[in-house]
Design a protein around this motif. Structure first.
Motif, PDB file in Angstrom:
ATOM      1  N   THR A  46       0.833  -1.207   0.000  1.00  0.00           N
ATOM      2  CA  THR A  46       0.000   0.000   0.000  1.00  0.00           C
ATOM      3  C   THR A  46       0.864   1.252   0.000  1.00  0.00           C
ATOM      4  OG1 THR A  46      -0.174  -0.112   2.417  1.00  0.00           O
ATOM      5  CG2 THR A  46      -1.950  -1.116   1.140  1.00  0.00           C
ATOM      6  N   VAL A  47       1.963   1.211   0.746  1.00  0.00           N
ATOM      7  CA  VAL A  47       2.883   2.355   0.767  1.00  0.00           C
ATOM      8  C   VAL A  47       3.529   2.525  -0.603  1.00  0.00           C
ATOM      9  CG1 VAL A  47       4.984   3.263   1.835  1.00  0.00           C
ATOM     10  CG2 VAL A  47       3.288   2.079   3.229  1.00  0.00           C
ATOM     11  N   VAL A  48       3.894   1.400  -1.222  1.00  0.00           N
ATOM     12  CA  VAL A  48       4.506   1.438  -2.551  1.00  0.00           C
ATOM     13  C   VAL A  48       3.526   2.041  -3.555  1.00  0.00           C
ATOM     14  CG1 VAL A  48       5.407   0.013  -4.425  1.00  0.00           C
ATOM     15  CG2 VAL A  48       6.036  -0.492  -2.070  1.00  0.00           C
ATOM     16  N   ALA A  49       2.270   1.590  -3.527  1.00  0.00           N
ATOM     17  CA  ALA A  49       1.266   2.097  -4.466  1.00  0.00           C
ATOM     18  C   ALA A  49       1.035   3.591  -4.277  1.00  0.00           C
ATOM     19  CB  ALA A  49      -0.043   1.335  -4.291  1.00  0.00           C
ATOM     20  N   ARG A  50       0.954   4.028  -3.057  1.00  0.00           N
ATOM     21  CA  ARG A  50       0.731   5.454  -2.776  1.00  0.00           C
ATOM     22  C   ARG A  50       1.917   6.294  -3.268  1.00  0.00           C
ATOM     23  NH1 ARG A  50      -3.022   9.225  -2.087  1.00  0.00           N
ATOM     24  NH2 ARG A  50      -2.621  10.568  -0.338  1.00  0.00           N
ATOM     25  N   LEU A  51       3.131   5.835  -3.001  1.00  0.00           N
ATOM     26  CA  LEU A  51       4.311   6.575  -3.432  1.00  0.00           C
ATOM     27  C   LEU A  51       4.406   6.632  -4.952  1.00  0.00           C
ATOM     28  CD1 LEU A  51       6.959   8.047  -2.715  1.00  0.00           C
ATOM     29  CD2 LEU A  51       8.068   5.818  -2.847  1.00  0.00           C
ATOM     30  N   VAL A  52       4.160   5.515  -5.621  1.00  0.00           N
ATOM     31  CA  VAL A  52       4.218   5.497  -7.090  1.00  0.00           C
ATOM     32  C   VAL A  52       3.184   6.454  -7.663  1.00  0.00           C
ATOM     33  CG1 VAL A  52       3.792   4.068  -9.125  1.00  0.00           C
ATOM     34  CG2 VAL A  52       5.237   3.223  -7.295  1.00  0.00           C
TER      35      VAL A  52
END
Length: 183
Positions: A46-52
């Motif tokens: 979820t953190v990866v998706a938000r950052l991307v």
């Protein structure tokens, strides 16, 4: 509208503690080895998706992307040629950070008995099993605690080096430094 809902959903998942979510998933499933991976992975993603999402929005707002889009190449070619090279350095560092959070999370689950079952090795279960022999053989308890730290630090150092190598902005700085040192 759907994008706002996706962003709100990601924010809710990010706010939920990773280890608690992992414990709930492992408790709900019967296979602990796959459960710990399935529990930690989506929580970290979820953190990866938000950052991307943030990085892509920022890159798409840049003038060079607008110029590339108006000059005629296809959308996938513009993304591959201009957006991805500019978000990749930040993503490499973030992936190393996520790895550094996932390793202790899995070890914590294993230490609590929610990780890999006994035939499989786990850095969380090894110190727990070595507690009985700590006074006679302390290396059995200390090494499984030190090795993950060394692994995470090593991955972070490699990620920093990759970021410096891949970052388009730092390429110009390196070229200027090397030309100045030649003078």
């Amino acid at each position: 509208m759907a994008r706002r809902h996706l962003a709100a959903f990601l924010d809710i998942l990010i706010a939920f503690p990773t280890l608690l979510l992992a414990m709930l998933v492992v408790a709900a499933r019967s296979a602990p080895l796959g459960s710990s991976v399935l529990a930690v992975g989506p929580a970290q993603s979820t953190v990866v998706a938000r950052l991307v999402r943030i990085l892509v929005k920022r890159a798409l707002a840049q003038d060079y992307v607008t110029a590339a889009r108006t000059s005629g190449p296809s959308w996938p070619r513009t993304v591959a040629g201009h957006v991805l090279p500019n978000i990749w350095p930040t993503r490499v560092v973030n992936l190393a950070r996520q790895f550094g959070l996932a390793v202790p999370a899995e070890a914590g689950l294993s230490c609590l008995g929610l990780g890999a079952p006994p035939p499989n090795a786990s850095w969380g279960r090894m110190p727990q099993e070595a507690r009985a022999t700590f006074t006679t053989a302390p290396a059995g308890a200390v090494a499984p605690g030190v090795v993950p730290v060394v692994l995470v630090v090593g991955v972070n150092l490699i990620a920093d080096g990759l970021r410096d190598t891949l970052d388009p902005a730092s390429r110009g700085r390196r070229a200027r430094r090397s030309s100045m040192s030649a003078v």
